[in-house]
Every structure is written in C-alpha cells, then in structure tokens.
Motif scaffolding. Structure first.
Motif, PDB file in Angstrom:
ATOM      1  N   UNK A  39      35.330  -2.686  22.798  1.00  0.00           N
ATOM      2  CA  UNK A  39      36.039  -3.967  22.698  1.00  0.00           C
ATOM      3  C   UNK A  39      35.473  -4.977  23.702  1.00  0.00           C
ATOM      4  N   UNK A  40      35.236  -4.507  24.915  1.00  0.00           N
ATOM      5  CA  UNK A  40      34.738  -5.397  25.959  1.00  0.00           C
ATOM      6  C   UNK A  40      33.325  -5.879  25.636  1.00  0.00           C
ATOM      7  N   UNK A  41      32.510  -4.999  25.077  1.00  0.00           N
ATOM      8  CA  UNK A  41      31.152  -5.414  24.697  1.00  0.00           C
ATOM      9  C   UNK A  41      31.197  -6.560  23.689  1.00  0.00           C
ATOM     10  N   UNK A  42      32.127  -6.482  22.754  1.00  0.00           N
ATOM     11  CA  UNK A  42      32.280  -7.564  21.790  1.00  0.00           C
ATOM     12  C   UNK A  42      32.694  -8.862  22.452  1.00  0.00           C
ATOM     13  N   UNK A  43      33.567  -8.765  23.453  1.00  0.00           N
ATOM     14  CA  UNK A  43      34.017  -9.966  24.156  1.00  0.00           C
ATOM     15  C   UNK A  43      32.877 -10.563  24.985  1.00  0.00           C
ATOM     16  N   UNK A  44      32.073  -9.694  25.600  1.00  0.00           N
ATOM     17  CA  UNK A  44      30.993 -10.169  26.469  1.00  0.00           C
ATOM     18  C   UNK A  44      29.918 -10.933  25.704  1.00  0.00           C
ATOM     19  N   UNK A  45      29.797 -10.687  24.413  1.00  0.00           N
ATOM     20  CA  UNK A  45      28.790 -11.402  23.633  1.00  0.00           C
ATOM     21  C   UNK A  45      28.979 -12.912  23.728  1.00  0.00           C
TER      22      UNK A  45
END
Length: 215
Positions: free
Chosen positions: A171-177
């Motif tokens: 989930x965090x990886x998606x937000x960091x994009x």
C-alpha cells in the motif's frame, strides 16, 4: 486504513524533504556490510531513489517509512494476535529493565545502523557499544519456556504479522509513487551537486603522471 497511511506517508516524505538540504557527504570510512534495510528496498524504488544515491539519503527515508509499517503491524498485532503480543510485551519489559539502551531514541537517519564502526585489522577495540548493550541483555532473566503447541501457534501468528506487514508495504509503495518527482527533484538539487563537488575535489587532488605540465 488507506487515508491514515496516506497521511503518515505524506508527513514522512515531507519530513525527509526538510532534512535533505542538511545532508552532507560522510567524511569517515564507509562500512563494509550493506544495510539490509535499504539494499534492494521496494520502498526506495517506489519513491524513485536509485541504488546510486548515497546510503545516508536512502536510510533517512527508509527508516521513516519503516516506522509507519511497524506502527501499523503493532496495532494489528494488539487487536488480533494475543500470543505474539504477549511475547512482545515480555520483551519490552526486559528492554525497559536495561539501564543502557544505546539504540533507542535515535534520529531516523541513524536508526537501525550498526552501533560501532567496522574493526580495523590489527587494531582491536577495547570495548564496543554493542558489546556493552549485549552484556546488559545477558544479565536479564530468560523468558519463560513455551510448549510445542504454543510455539506452533506463535509461529502462525508471526506469519500473519509478516503477511500484514507485506500488505501495508505494498500500500505504501503505491502511495510513494505520487512523491517520486518531489523526491528526485530534492536529490537533484541538494545531493547530486555535493557528490559532483566531492568528485571534482578528489580528481583535482590526484596526481596526473601523464600530464607534462605537472611538477
């Protein structure tokens, strides 16, 4: 959970962006062992931080994001995994009983890094910070033993906690994009010029044996 994670990640990136202008290249000898937290991290890849970025810059963000994952897993564990929570509570009580805890309350840029530098061959340490901390840990009474059934149940709860941590990480990886452009802009503005200046200074200080004008 999504909104809460978004807010936490946004705040972590903003804190890192405020810190990056203060970063300076390390002048001490580099470490031999790679950082397990940063090496090949999908978090850093999602944020747009490449492997060629200095480790201190990487670590400042990866540690802040790890704190978010740890807090999410801690809340999940407290709600759903009683045996694992009990083990963690017992370990926390042991840690509180130690008067010397050098790895606690560090700034995010230093959290999780080795407490001591790599040893120099032929020049042993009289003592190490990690050794002093381990000595205090040995003096504490051992945790109560578990039955085989309890060990099996605990392993299952640990696996569930790991699965939840992986889910939060994705989930965090998606937000960091969404933060990639700002992160890369900060590196281009504050980090790369310092590296280029360091390389230029190093190059100018080296002897040039094939230069006919060199003395």
């Amino acid at each position: 959970m999504q909104r809460s994670l978004e807010t936490q990640v946004d705040q972590a990136v903003e804190a890192w962006l405020r810190w990056v202008p203060r970063w300076e290249p390390a002048t001490h000898r580099g470490r031999i062992a790679p950082c397990r937290r940063c090496l090949g991290s999908p978090i850093l890849s999602a944020a747009g931080i490449g492997a060629n970025v200095p480790h201190g810059v990487q670590h400042g963000l990866s540690t802040r994001i790890k704190t978010i994952v740890d807090h999410a897993v801690a809340e999940y564990t407290a709600r759903n995994l009683p045996m694992l929570q009990q083990e963690l509570d017992q370990q926390a009580a042991r840690n509180r009983a130690r008067s010397y805890r050098p790895s606690e309350d560090l700034e995010p840029e230093f959290e999780g890094l080795p407490l001591d530098p790599d040893p120099v061959p032929g020049a042993p340490f009289l003592f190490t910070i990690a050794g002093l901390a381990d000595a205090e840990s040995i003096e504490l009474p051992p945790l109560p033993p578990l039955t085989e059934e309890a060990k099996a149940a605990l392993r299952q709860e640990v696996a569930l906690a790991d699965e939840y941590a992986n889910m939060v990480g994705r989930e965090i990886c998606g937000i960091l994009l969404r933060h990639r452009l700002n992160v890369q802009a900060a590196i281009s503005q504050h980090v790369e010029p310092q590296i280029e200046a360091l390389l230029e200074e190093l190059t100018s200080s080296l002897d040039s044996p094939f230069d006919p004008e060199s003395p």
